[in-house]
Design a protein around this motif. Structure first.
Motif, PDB file in Angstrom:
ATOM      1  N   MET A   1     -15.513   4.913  -2.587  1.00 22.32           N
ATOM      2  CA  MET A   1     -14.209   4.893  -1.943  1.00 22.32           C
ATOM      3  C   MET A   1     -14.319   4.555  -0.467  1.00 22.32           C
ATOM      4  SD  MET A   1     -11.736   7.774  -3.553  1.00 22.32           S
ATOM      5  CE  MET A   1     -12.867   9.114  -3.451  1.00 22.32           C
ATOM      6  N   SER A   2     -15.509   4.618   0.082  1.00 22.01           N
ATOM      7  CA  SER A   2     -15.653   4.292   1.499  1.00 22.01           C
ATOM      8  C   SER A   2     -15.372   2.816   1.763  1.00 22.01           C
ATOM      9  CB  SER A   2     -17.052   4.653   1.984  1.00 22.01           C
ATOM     10  OG  SER A   2     -18.016   3.859   1.329  1.00 22.01           O
ATOM     11  N   LYS A   3     -15.400   2.005   0.725  1.00 22.94           N
ATOM     12  CA  LYS A   3     -15.134   0.572   0.865  1.00 22.94           C
ATOM     13  C   LYS A   3     -13.639   0.248   0.832  1.00 22.94           C
ATOM     14  CE  LYS A   3     -19.491  -0.723   0.619  1.00 22.94           C
ATOM     15  NZ  LYS A   3     -20.202  -0.986   1.814  1.00 22.94           N
ATOM     16  N   VAL A   4     -12.805   1.226   0.475  1.00 27.59           N
ATOM     17  CA  VAL A   4     -11.363   0.997   0.394  1.00 27.59           C
ATOM     18  C   VAL A   4     -10.793   0.963   1.805  1.00 27.59           C
ATOM     19  CG1 VAL A   4      -9.170   1.893  -0.452  1.00 27.59           C
ATOM     20  CG2 VAL A   4     -11.220   2.129  -1.844  1.00 27.59           C
ATOM     21  N   LYS A   5     -10.116  -0.144   2.127  1.00 33.19           N
ATOM     22  CA  LYS A   5      -9.568  -0.316   3.465  1.00 33.19           C
ATOM     23  C   LYS A   5      -8.278   0.485   3.631  1.00 33.19           C
ATOM     24  CE  LYS A   5      -9.149  -4.567   4.755  1.00 33.19           C
ATOM     25  NZ  LYS A   5      -9.037  -6.016   4.897  1.00 33.19           N
ATOM     26  N   GLY A   6      -8.071   1.022   4.810  1.00 30.76           N
ATOM     27  CA  GLY A   6      -6.844   1.728   5.111  1.00 30.76           C
ATOM     28  C   GLY A   6      -5.935   0.925   6.034  1.00 30.76           C
ATOM     29  N   LYS A   7      -6.520  -0.030   6.720  1.00 33.53           N
ATOM     30  CA  LYS A   7      -5.764  -0.869   7.654  1.00 33.53           C
ATOM     31  C   LYS A   7      -6.038  -2.329   7.343  1.00 33.53           C
ATOM     32  CE  LYS A   7      -6.128   2.402  11.459  1.00 33.53           C
ATOM     33  NZ  LYS A   7      -6.648   2.619  12.799  1.00 33.53           N
ATOM     34  N   ASN A   8      -5.081  -3.164   7.727  1.00 32.47           N
ATOM     35  CA  ASN A   8      -5.225  -4.616   7.580  1.00 32.47           C
ATOM     36  C   ASN A   8      -5.494  -5.047   6.136  1.00 32.47           C
ATOM     37  OD1 ASN A   8      -4.955  -4.771  10.417  1.00 32.47           O
ATOM     38  ND2 ASN A   8      -7.138  -4.407  10.645  1.00 32.47           N
ATOM     39  N   GLY A  23      10.737 -13.376  13.497  1.00 34.55           N
ATOM     40  CA  GLY A  23      10.997 -13.145  14.916  1.00 34.55           C
ATOM     41  C   GLY A  23      10.976 -11.684  15.310  1.00 34.55           C
ATOM     42  N   LEU A  24      10.472 -10.834  14.435  1.00 33.69           N
ATOM     43  CA  LEU A  24      10.414  -9.400  14.718  1.00 33.69           C
ATOM     44  C   LEU A  24       9.075  -9.077  15.376  1.00 33.69           C
ATOM     45  CD1 LEU A  24      11.759  -8.255  11.252  1.00 33.69           C
ATOM     46  CD2 LEU A  24      13.044  -8.340  13.398  1.00 33.69           C
ATOM     47  N   ARG A  25       9.122  -8.305  16.427  1.00 37.42           N
ATOM     48  CA  ARG A  25       7.898  -7.924  17.127  1.00 37.42           C
ATOM     49  C   ARG A  25       7.639  -6.452  16.912  1.00 37.42           C
ATOM     50  NH1 ARG A  25       7.575 -12.366  16.211  1.00 37.42           N
ATOM     51  NH2 ARG A  25       7.617 -14.100  17.651  1.00 37.42           N
ATOM     52  N   PHE A  26       6.369  -6.111  16.757  1.00 34.47           N
ATOM     53  CA  PHE A  26       6.007  -4.765  16.339  1.00 34.47           C
ATOM     54  C   PHE A  26       4.689  -4.336  16.949  1.00 34.47           C
ATOM     55  CE2 PHE A  26       4.979  -8.018  13.233  1.00 34.47           C
ATOM     56  CZ  PHE A  26       3.603  -7.895  13.122  1.00 34.47           C
ATOM     57  N   ARG A  27       4.390  -3.072  16.800  1.00 31.65           N
ATOM     58  CA  ARG A  27       3.109  -2.496  17.186  1.00 31.65           C
ATOM     59  C   ARG A  27       2.420  -2.052  15.905  1.00 31.65           C
ATOM     60  NH1 ARG A  27       3.569  -5.111  20.748  1.00 31.65           N
ATOM     61  NH2 ARG A  27       4.472  -4.653  22.756  1.00 31.65           N
ATOM     62  N   LEU A  28       1.094  -2.059  15.920  1.00 36.15           N
ATOM     63  CA  LEU A  28       0.329  -1.704  14.729  1.00 36.15           C
ATOM     64  C   LEU A  28      -0.299  -0.321  14.841  1.00 36.15           C
ATOM     65  CD1 LEU A  28      -1.606  -5.047  14.205  1.00 36.15           C
ATOM     66  CD2 LEU A  28       0.414  -4.250  12.969  1.00 36.15           C
ATOM     67  N   HIS A  29      -0.241   0.425  13.764  1.00 37.81           N
ATOM     68  CA  HIS A  29      -1.011   1.652  13.581  1.00 37.81           C
ATOM     69  C   HIS A  29      -0.943   2.604  14.774  1.00 37.81           C
ATOM     70  CE1 HIS A  29      -2.538  -0.589  10.198  1.00 37.81           C
ATOM     71  NE2 HIS A  29      -2.993  -1.526  11.007  1.00 37.81           N
ATOM     72  N   ARG A  30       0.257   2.966  15.167  1.00 36.93           N
ATOM     73  CA  ARG A  30       0.408   3.866  16.325  1.00 36.93           C
ATOM     74  C   ARG A  30      -0.060   5.262  15.967  1.00 36.93           C
ATOM     75  NH1 ARG A  30       5.659   3.396  19.706  1.00 36.93           N
ATOM     76  NH2 ARG A  30       5.029   5.531  20.107  1.00 36.93           N
ATOM     77  N   PRO A  37       1.959   4.959  11.183  1.00 38.10           N
ATOM     78  CA  PRO A  37       2.654   3.884  10.454  1.00 38.10           C
ATOM     79  C   PRO A  37       1.962   2.531  10.616  1.00 38.10           C
ATOM     80  CG  PRO A  37       4.181   5.139  11.820  1.00 38.10           C
ATOM     81  CD  PRO A  37       2.814   5.598  12.175  1.00 38.10           C
ATOM     82  N   ASP A  38       2.055   1.702   9.583  1.00 37.48           N
ATOM     83  CA  ASP A  38       1.413   0.392   9.614  1.00 37.48           C
ATOM     84  C   ASP A  38       2.077  -0.534  10.627  1.00 37.48           C
ATOM     85  OD1 ASP A  38      -0.475   0.968   7.555  1.00 37.48           O
ATOM     86  OD2 ASP A  38       1.156   0.805   6.110  1.00 37.48           O
ATOM     87  N   LEU A  39       3.401  -0.562  10.642  1.00 33.25           N
ATOM     88  CA  LEU A  39       4.151  -1.370  11.601  1.00 33.25           C
ATOM     89  C   LEU A  39       5.189  -0.485  12.273  1.00 33.25           C
ATOM     90  CD1 LEU A  39       3.449  -3.429   9.084  1.00 33.25           C
ATOM     91  CD2 LEU A  39       4.902  -4.925  10.375  1.00 33.25           C
ATOM     92  N   VAL A  40       5.273  -0.594  13.585  1.00 28.67           N
ATOM     93  CA  VAL A  40       6.242   0.201  14.343  1.00 28.67           C
ATOM     94  C   VAL A  40       7.073  -0.747  15.194  1.00 28.67           C
ATOM     95  CG1 VAL A  40       6.536   2.029  16.059  1.00 28.67           C
ATOM     96  CG2 VAL A  40       4.660   2.164  14.417  1.00 28.67           C
TER      97      VAL A  40
END
Length: 125
Positions: A1-8, A23-30, A37-40
């Motif tokens: 399970m260590s190979k399972v990605k949590g981000k990207n 055209g939406l702008r966001f922040r990643l992984h705050r 959250p993945d997108l903020v």
């Protein structure tokens, strides 16, 4: 399970790409927000989580089946994932954020995904 990605992950990258094209702008992984959250979208007070159907047990989804080996382990693990998601969702709501979950199986249909994102921003598609 260590190979399972949590981000990207691939589904997350598809959602990010589509949001950017819209055209939406966001922040990643705050990390300062509950559940990271993945997108903020701070301007809209909106958080989007992109969940894998198996790992987060998407209700009524064929990809959210329980493995047949080590059932006790998997049931405990997946139940904790769902509980953690609910706590993060509630904590964000209490802080005044709107929360949207996009499931991995919804990412496959780009037209429906675009509509789902539009609905998240209360914009008609």
């Amino acid at each position: 399970m260590s190979k399972v990605k949590g981000k990207n992950t691939k589904p997350e990258m598809v959602v990010r790409s589509l949001c950017h094209k819209m055209g939406l702008r966001f922040r990643l992984h705050r990390r300062d927000l509950p559940g990271t959250p993945d997108l903020v979208f701070p301007k809209h007070r909106l958080c989007i989580f992109v969940h894998g159907c198996f790992w987060h047990q998407h209700p009524d989804c064929k990809h959210a089946c329980m493995p047949t080996s080590r059932v006790d382990f998997w049931q405990t693990k997946l139940t904790k994932n769902v509980e953690r998601d609910l706590k993060a969702h509630q904590a964000l709501t209490n802080l005044g954020w709107r929360v949207v979950t996009i499931w991995e199986c919804h990412v496959k249909n780009r037209d429906l995904l675009r509509i789902e994102i539009h609905k998240a921003f209360n914009v008609e598609a």
